[in-house]
Design a protein around this motif. Structure first.
Motif, mmCIF file in Angstrom:
data_model
loop_
_atom_site.group_PDB
_atom_site.id
_atom_site.type_symbol
_atom_site.label_atom_id
_atom_site.label_comp_id
_atom_site.label_asym_id
_atom_site.label_seq_id
_atom_site.Cartn_x
_atom_site.Cartn_y
_atom_site.Cartn_z
ATOM 1 N N TRP A 98 0.720 -1.306 -0.090
ATOM 2 C CA TRP A 98 -0.105 -0.041 -0.036
ATOM 3 C C TRP A 98 0.823 1.327 -0.169
ATOM 4 O O TRP A 98 0.547 2.203 -0.550
ATOM 5 C CB TRP A 98 -0.902 0.131 1.300
ATOM 6 N N ILE A 99 1.857 1.220 0.668
ATOM 7 C CA ILE A 99 2.745 2.468 0.771
ATOM 8 C C ILE A 99 3.547 2.577 -0.810
ATOM 9 O O ILE A 99 3.383 3.738 -1.156
ATOM 10 C CB ILE A 99 4.179 2.356 1.684
ATOM 11 N N THR A 129 3.216 5.830 -5.573
ATOM 12 C CA THR A 129 3.290 5.958 -6.940
ATOM 13 C C THR A 129 2.100 6.887 -7.323
ATOM 14 O O THR A 129 2.218 7.632 -8.298
ATOM 15 C CB THR A 129 3.251 4.569 -7.498
ATOM 16 N N ALA A 130 0.944 6.473 -6.820
ATOM 17 C CA ALA A 130 -0.344 7.342 -6.861
ATOM 18 C C ALA A 130 0.050 8.927 -6.843
ATOM 19 O O ALA A 130 -0.433 9.845 -7.522
ATOM 20 C CB ALA A 130 -1.405 7.067 -6.251
ATOM 21 N N ILE A 131 0.793 9.390 -5.670
ATOM 22 C CA ILE A 131 1.024 10.812 -5.548
ATOM 23 C C ILE A 131 1.984 11.189 -6.591
ATOM 24 O O ILE A 131 1.807 12.284 -7.039
ATOM 25 C CB ILE A 131 1.654 10.752 -4.123
ATOM 26 N N PHE A 132 2.967 10.425 -6.883
ATOM 27 C CA PHE A 132 3.992 11.087 -7.941
ATOM 28 C C PHE A 132 3.172 11.123 -9.200
ATOM 29 O O PHE A 132 3.709 11.972 -10.133
ATOM 30 C CB PHE A 132 5.045 9.870 -7.983
ATOM 31 N N VAL A 137 1.067 14.561 -13.588
ATOM 32 C CA VAL A 137 0.106 14.813 -14.421
ATOM 33 C C VAL A 137 -0.354 16.382 -14.267
ATOM 34 O O VAL A 137 -0.762 17.071 -15.056
ATOM 35 C CB VAL A 137 -1.102 14.002 -14.176
ATOM 36 N N GLY A 138 -0.290 16.801 -13.153
ATOM 37 C CA GLY A 138 -0.549 18.288 -12.762
ATOM 38 C C GLY A 138 0.514 19.151 -13.022
ATOM 39 O O GLY A 138 0.531 20.221 -12.499
ATOM 40 N N VAL A 165 11.182 7.252 -12.780
ATOM 41 C CA VAL A 165 11.318 7.924 -11.401
ATOM 42 C C VAL A 165 9.816 7.643 -10.635
ATOM 43 O O VAL A 165 9.727 7.394 -9.565
ATOM 44 C CB VAL A 165 11.844 9.434 -11.340
ATOM 45 N N ILE A 166 8.804 7.937 -11.421
ATOM 46 C CA ILE A 166 7.528 7.911 -10.931
ATOM 47 C C ILE A 166 7.183 6.593 -10.562
ATOM 48 O O ILE A 166 6.441 6.339 -9.534
ATOM 49 C CB ILE A 166 6.717 8.741 -12.154
ATOM 50 N N ALA A 167 7.471 5.404 -11.112
ATOM 51 C CA ALA A 167 7.119 4.192 -11.043
ATOM 52 C C ALA A 167 8.290 3.608 -10.286
ATOM 53 O O ALA A 167 8.010 2.448 -10.026
ATOM 54 C CB ALA A 167 7.166 3.451 -12.412
#
Length: 139
Positions: free
Chosen positions: A13-14, A19-22, A27-28, A37-39
């Motif tokens: 979950w962490i 990854t979802a935050i990254f 995207v923003g 790096v995001i993955a």
């Protein structure tokens, strides 16, 4: 045993939340990090779990060499899970390369490892559910 499951679930979950935050930051347009790096949190989790499976296989075959009875199906299961994790790593890296523009193939070609992974996981889960339903019906 229960603590190991709790730790693995928490780490999963962490990794997914990070990854979802990254992804949200990328995207923003808050950051210009490369997609690899995001993955990275998911990739680190997959690599570590693959190493754990390799150690489990090594231990399995070590037991076999000293003539301790072993469960052959557990070795095949570990090999299958190792294959799925390696396929997942390949899929994530290839998609990240395509999103960065380092790979010029179309998305339909890039997502082939992802589709193979999804079909394999769906088949595996279906097999496990059918096996569990048959086991419960016999009890």
């Amino acid at each position: 045993m229960v603590i190991a499951v709790v730790i693995r679930t928490t780490v999963t979950w962490i990794a997914l939340a990070t990854t979802a935050i990254f992804i949200a930051l990328r995207v923003g347009n808050e950051t210009e990090w490369p997609w690899i790096v995001i993955a990275l949190p998911v990739l680190i989790f997959d690599v570590v779990y693959s190493l754990v499976l390799c150690l489990g296989l090594w231990h399995h075959f070590l037991e076999r060499s000293i003539h301790i009875p072993n469960n052959v199906s557990s070795a095949w299961r570990k090999l299958w899970l190792l294959f799925l994790f390696i396929l997942n790593i390949i899929a994530v890296v290839v998609v990240c390369l395509r999103l960065n523009g380092d790979l010029s193939s179309s998305y339909s070609v890039v997502c082939i490892p992802l589709w193979i992974f999804l079909v394999a996981v769906t088949g595996d889960l279906t097999r496990l559910l059918v096996k569990d339903i048959k086991r419960r019906r016999d009890v």
